[in-house]
Write an enzyme that holds these catalytic residues in place. Structure first.
Site, PDB file in Angstrom:
ATOM      1  CB  THR A 127      48.258  51.005  37.219  1.00 50.83           C
ATOM      2  OG1 THR A 127      47.470  52.020  38.050  1.00 50.83           O
ATOM      3  CG2 THR A 127      47.678  51.228  35.625  1.00 50.83           C
ATOM      4  N   GLY A 128      47.123  49.013  39.087  1.00 50.14           N
ATOM      5  CA  GLY A 128      47.058  48.222  41.042  1.00 50.14           C
ATOM      6  C   GLY A 128      48.418  46.544  40.601  1.00 50.14           C
ATOM      7  CD  GLU A 151      44.949  40.922  43.625  1.00 50.58           C
ATOM      8  OE1 GLU A 151      44.141  40.178  43.444  1.00 50.58           O
ATOM      9  OE2 GLU A 151      45.530  40.324  44.654  1.00 50.58           O
ATOM     10  CB  ILE A 204      36.454  43.043  41.317  1.00 53.13           C
ATOM     11  CG1 ILE A 204      35.891  42.471  40.582  1.00 53.13           C
ATOM     12  CG2 ILE A 204      36.951  42.045  42.326  1.00 53.13           C
ATOM     13  CD1 ILE A 204      35.491  41.692  40.349  1.00 53.13           C
ATOM     14  CD  GLU A 249      37.776  40.706  50.096  1.00 52.77           C
ATOM     15  OE1 GLU A 249      36.754  40.508  51.242  1.00 52.77           O
ATOM     16  OE2 GLU A 249      38.910  39.996  50.010  1.00 52.77           O
ATOM     17  CE1 TYR A 258      34.698  32.613  41.081  1.00 54.58           C
ATOM     18  CE2 TYR A 258      36.284  31.876  42.646  1.00 54.58           C
ATOM     19  CZ  TYR A 258      35.509  33.251  41.951  1.00 54.58           C
ATOM     20  OH  TYR A 258      36.635  34.403  42.632  1.00 54.58           O
ATOM     21  CD  GLU A 273      27.090  32.978  51.067  1.00 53.99           C
ATOM     22  OE1 GLU A 273      26.443  33.997  50.701  1.00 53.99           O
ATOM     23  OE2 GLU A 273      27.817  32.129  50.496  1.00 53.99           O
ATOM     24  CG  HIS A 332      26.238  36.605  52.831  1.00 49.81           C
ATOM     25  ND1 HIS A 332      27.378  37.564  52.759  1.00 49.81           N
ATOM     26  CD2 HIS A 332      26.946  35.422  52.622  1.00 49.81           C
ATOM     27  CE1 HIS A 332      28.745  37.360  52.824  1.00 49.81           C
ATOM     28  NE2 HIS A 332      28.014  35.697  53.002  1.00 49.81           N
TER      29      HIS A 332
END
Length: 251
Positions: A17-18, A20, A100, A102, A165, A213, A251
């Protein structure tokens, strides 16, 4: 075929419901994901209309699982609530929690990862600080754009969201079985090695792309695993020019 996430996966969204959570729930639904509910104890009992789909909101992950048979949770809650959200998902016994968010403090991530291990590793944690994972044409749990590639026979595991991506787009004419973004934080749940093992066992994945990385030894350990345990072709790409002296990098 796919690893970790299939067309039959039933997804809850913690934090749906936020802003994002709502935005990416809309994108997940549009890509064919079976989003069966959201979790927000303050809004439990209501349904949210997302482009004509009524998505019920539950008070807890356990309640959502009991009502819908959900086996995946995608976590979009703010960093200060993430530890509690993942612990709740683990305690409910959900099969996978895709984190998800961060900016989660490392000690919080270490705590919920250890909690999952103590609970018998019944819940696979992907992330945190990751784009999630997608099995093109089947299901999408996270924020990976669904329209940049197509189903195929390449498996992808990546620390970097952006490079995930890019690689999916560049190889769109070949396509992917599953792409797994594991995140680049110092502590993550699912590792390169976990994904490599899953792709090795998947009869419909023919080749694997691994993106890493600089910083840490995860890529070296993954390379040793490939040498000793993986029979399929693997292409590795490690990004980054320098790690500043004296600076601890995630990383």
């Amino acid at each position: 075929m796919a690893v970790f996430l299939t067309k039959d996966s039933r997804v809850l969204v913690q934090g749906m419901t936020g802003a994002e959570g709502t935005k990416h729930t809309r994108r997940m639904l549009a890509s064919g994901t079976r989003v069966v509910g959201g979790v927000n104890p303050r809004k439990a009992g209501v349904s949210v209309d997302i482009d004509g789909t009524q998505v019920p909101v539950f008070a807890s992950v356990g309640e959502g699982m009991a009502a819908t048979g959900a086996d995946v949770s995608v976590v979009f809650v703010p960093p200060r609530f993430a530890r509690a959200a993942v612990v709740e998902a683990v305690d409910a016994g959900i099969g996978m929690a895709v984190v998800i968010t961060e900016g989660i403090p490392v000690h919080d991530t270490a705590a919920f990862w250890a909690h999952a291990q103590a609970a018998g590793s019944a819940t696979r944690i992907v992330g945190p600080n990751c784009p999630g994972l997608i099995s093109p044409g089947a299901s999408n749990a996270g924020i990976i754009p669904a329209d940049i590639t197509r189903p195929g026979r390449i498996g992808l595991v990546s620390k970097s969201g952006t490079l995930t991506y890019q690689m999916m787009y560049e190889l769109r004419d070949i396509g992917f079985s599953t792409a797994v973004g594991i995140g680049g934080d110092p502590v993550v749940g699912t590792t390169h090695i976990d994904a490599l093992a899953a792709f090795e066992a998947d009869p419909e994945t023919d080749a694997i792309v691994m993106i890493g990385e600089i910083g840490g030894d995860a890529e070296e350990r993954a390379a040793e695993f490939v040498r000793s345990r993986v029979s399929k072709p693997v292409v590795g790409y490690v990004a980054g020019f320098t790690a500043p002296e004296g600076k601890t990098m995630g990383h």
